[in-house]
Write an enzyme that holds these catalytic residues in place. Structure first.
Site, PDB file in Angstrom:
ATOM      1  N   ASP A 305       0.856  -1.188   0.000  1.00 39.08           N
ATOM      2  CA  ASP A 305       0.000   0.000   0.000  1.00 39.08           C
ATOM      3  C   ASP A 305       0.892   1.239   0.000  1.00 39.08           C
ATOM      4  O   ASP A 305       1.853   1.315   0.767  1.00 39.08           O
ATOM      5  CB  ASP A 305      -0.902  -0.004   1.232  1.00 39.08           C
ATOM      6  CG  ASP A 305      -1.890   1.148   1.219  1.00 39.08           C
ATOM      7  OD1 ASP A 305      -2.990   0.971   0.686  1.00 39.08           O
ATOM      8  OD2 ASP A 305      -1.547   2.225   1.749  1.00 39.08           O
ATOM      9  N   ASN A 313      -2.997  13.136  -3.737  1.00 36.80           N
ATOM     10  CA  ASN A 313      -4.196  13.484  -4.508  1.00 36.80           C
ATOM     11  C   ASN A 313      -4.807  14.786  -4.025  1.00 36.80           C
ATOM     12  O   ASN A 313      -5.234  15.629  -4.833  1.00 36.80           O
ATOM     13  CB  ASN A 313      -5.234  12.365  -4.411  1.00 36.80           C
ATOM     14  CG  ASN A 313      -4.942  11.221  -5.370  1.00 36.80           C
ATOM     15  OD1 ASN A 313      -4.296  11.414  -6.394  1.00 36.80           O
ATOM     16  ND2 ASN A 313      -5.422  10.034  -5.050  1.00 36.80           N
ATOM     17  N   ASP A 322      -1.993   9.787 -10.407  1.00 36.00           N
ATOM     18  CA  ASP A 322      -1.919   8.709 -11.415  1.00 36.00           C
ATOM     19  C   ASP A 322      -0.479   8.440 -11.835  1.00 36.00           C
ATOM     20  O   ASP A 322      -0.081   7.290 -12.041  1.00 36.00           O
ATOM     21  CB  ASP A 322      -2.754   9.067 -12.640  1.00 36.00           C
ATOM     22  CG  ASP A 322      -4.256   8.965 -12.377  1.00 36.00           C
ATOM     23  OD1 ASP A 322      -4.624   8.426 -11.315  1.00 36.00           O
ATOM     24  OD2 ASP A 322      -5.038   9.436 -13.217  1.00 36.00           O
ATOM     25  N   GLU A 348      -4.609   2.437  -4.242  1.00 34.12           N
ATOM     26  CA  GLU A 348      -3.145   2.482  -4.148  1.00 34.12           C
ATOM     27  C   GLU A 348      -2.565   1.181  -3.621  1.00 34.12           C
ATOM     28  O   GLU A 348      -1.432   1.155  -3.143  1.00 34.12           O
ATOM     29  CB  GLU A 348      -2.707   3.653  -3.265  1.00 34.12           C
ATOM     30  CG  GLU A 348      -3.134   3.575  -1.822  1.00 34.12           C
ATOM     31  CD  GLU A 348      -4.482   4.228  -1.539  1.00 34.12           C
ATOM     32  OE1 GLU A 348      -4.685   4.679  -0.409  1.00 34.12           O
ATOM     33  OE2 GLU A 348      -5.325   4.279  -2.456  1.00 34.12           O
TER      34      GLU A 348
END
Length: 571
Positions: A305, A313, A322, A348
């Site tokens: 993770d 973000n 991205d 993620e």
């Protein structure tokens, strides 16, 4: 690919040129006022044509053109005629000569010409495709072999082997794309050879040849795996037409397979990162589990993770996020051995499915390589990107859900104890580089029962307080007090927890109770040893946090959480 337009007036030239070029052919026009052998000869010497369109033609021109090509043994281009004459017998004669299509000039249909040009284009592509084929001709007749040899030479096909004896073919062990086999031969006949070929090659084209019009044997051989058949004596145009028909079907099947493979790849790939997706992982995971249970072969999973990904973000937007995801996937993939596979689990999170390895150390080294490669890559100029890793191994008693829960728990233990680390099989190493780690309470630990959750959170806070007291060199009395408080709190909690799960008829109540007693006995022994100065506080703290608090909650308490009708939320 060229189309020659022979015209006697210039009315349709712009229309025909537009259609020809639109369909991928180059266009060449010749205007003829006097139709002579010399003029036709001059035209045919200039280039090779895929098609010849005769506009306002007369029968004599068509006959002369075809006769010259026949005399030279040329491979005929397709011939299309256009005429204003409404004469059925004349049209019939054109087709007898071998004209592909005839058009009425007054009602000229552009779409029909397009369709014919596309047919010609497909045939030419098939011929070029066929030139790459390796062909085997098996026939005991020397005359038939000689005839077929001339056909292939005329068609420009040279990758052909000829066998007059079927046994010689069987001994050759060569690979072919197309087989032309005589049905009736000594030793091994067409039926036997078809059956033999199909045992090892399901895709090759098999065409049977026979001089016997037997309505029984041909369907039988087709059912064995032959694609088509020809009757002897062989005639060039029919021969090539049957072969081209088989190759067109073969080519179409290949294209369908290729497109299906493309669609399959699109379905199993993650659109953003290009690695395999969760759907495909689930399929492979089930297959892996079934194989492991059958062969008792262990395998490992590594789940990863991205730490603090939400912050990227939120601050820089999803486009920047991205980019991080794509680069993160590359760093993980580059760290994996070729035989191991990476998947995007979602968001993620990523998961690696590893082949059997002999020991945990090897798998840990792979995970550590992934962790280091992630950390040293500069995915974002203002963020140091790290990842938290969980590892889990398949055991014979595992179900797919049980193994995955252990993997998931290991990952979240890594995230809740500082991130940028690896946790294996839910075992939390409370010390890193000679220092204790702290545990962060989160929804990962919640059960849905307020009393148990309040106690668990208090136990974790007490563990962190003990660690702080020890590391900040508090007085011995303070450390002892903290340990005493923790001991009493844990014992009280175990009693309350036992009452709760007993009232809910927890099926493993007795086993769980025994586990409580066992943990308390060991904790008491370690604390007594520490009190008599036979050991130091580190041993007590490690067992308290690593085994009694975190280890017991994750490995034992999680089993009864479903009794509260609460799904564990992970963050």
């Amino acid at each position: 690919m060229r189309v020659l337009h022979i015209e006697t007036d210039k009315v349709l030239s712009p229309v025909i040129r537009r259609i020809v070029e639109k369909n991928g052919f180059s266009y060449m026009k010749v205007h003829l006022e006097n139709i002579t052998d010399k003029a036709i000869d001059y035209i045919l010497q200039r280039d090779e044509y895929s098609a010849v369109i005769l506009d306002q033609c007369v029968l004599g021109l068509v006959e002369k053109l075809i006769n010259i090509m026949n005399t030279r043994g040329m491979i005929h281009p397709s011939i299309i005629t256009i005429s204003s004459q409404q004469d059925f017998n004349l049209k019939k004669r054109y087709f007898e000569l071998g004209v592909m299509a005839h058009f009425d000039r007054e009602n000229f249909a552009e779409h029909r010409l397009e369709q014919y040009l596309q047919t010609i284009k497909n045939e030419l592509e098939t011929v070029e495709f066929f030139k790459e084929f390796h062909v085997a001709v098996i026939d005991d007749s020397e005359l038939s072999l000689d005839t077929i040899r001339k056909f292939f030479i005329n068609a420009g096909t040279h990758n052909v082997d000829y066998y007059q004896e079927s046994a010689e073919f069987l001994n050759s062990k060569r690979r072919y794309d197309l087989f032309l086999i005589d049905l009736v031969m000594p030793v091994y006949d067409g039926e036997a050879l078809t059956s033999y070929i199909r045992k090892t090659d399901s895709e090759a084209i098999i065409i049977l040849m026979t001089a016997y019009n037997n309505g029984q044997i041909i369907p039988h051989c087709l059912s064995l795996g032959a694609n088509d058949f020809m009757t002897k004596p062989l005639e060039y145009n029919s021969f090539m037409l049957r072969i081209q028909s088989c190759i067109s079907r073969y080519k179409m099947q290949k294209e369908i397979i290729y497109k299906n493979n493309e669609l399959f790849e699109m379905a199993i790939r993650d659109n953003l990162t290009g690695i395999y997706n969760r759907t495909y992982f689930s399929q492979i995971y089930e297959e892996k589990l079934a194989a492991a249970k059958t062969g008792n072969q262990v395998f490992w999973l590594i789940m990863v993770d991205i730490d603090n990904f939400k912050n990227i973000n939120d601050e820089y937007g999803h486009l920047e996020g991205d980019k991080v995801l794509r680069n993160f996937a590359v760093a993980l993939s580059d760290s994996l051995p070729d035989k191991d596979t990476l998947y995007r689990w979602g968001g993620e999170e990523f998961i690696a499915l590893l082949q059997p390895y002999d020991d945990k150390k090897t798998v840990y080294q792979i995970a550590e390589k992934m962790r280091v490669n992630v950390k040293k890559n500069n995915f974002h100029h203002k963020w140091n990107i790290t990842g938290s890793f969980g590892m889990a191994k398949w055991h014979p008693a595992d179900t797919g859900e049980k193994l995955f829960r252990r993997l998931d728990n290991s990952l979240y233990l890594a995230k809740l104890t500082g991130k940028d680390k690896i946790v294996c099989e839910e075992y939390l190493n409370i010390m890193e580089n000679g220092r204790f780690i702290r545990i962060t309470w989160g929804s990962f630990f919640t059960s849905g029962n307020a009393i148990i959750d309040e106690d668990h959170q208090a136990m974790i806070n007490a563990a962190n307080n003990i660690i702080d007291s020890y590391e900040y060199r508090a007085e011995q009395m303070i450390i002892n007090k903290e340990l005493n408080n923790a001991y009493k709190h844990i014992m009280l909690h175990f009693n309350k927890e036992e009452d709760i799960i007993k009232n809910l008829n927890y099926e493993h109540y007795e086993e769980h109770t025994k586990e409580h007693r066992k943990l308390m006995a060991e904790l008491l022994r370690l604390y007594d040893s520490y009190s008599r100065e036979k050991s130091n506080a580190i041993d007590v703290i490690k067992f308290l946090v690593q085994d009694v608090i975190v280890g017991h909650i994750v490995q034992k308490d999680f089993d009864f959480y479903p009794l509260f009708g609460h799904e564990i939320l992970k963050q």
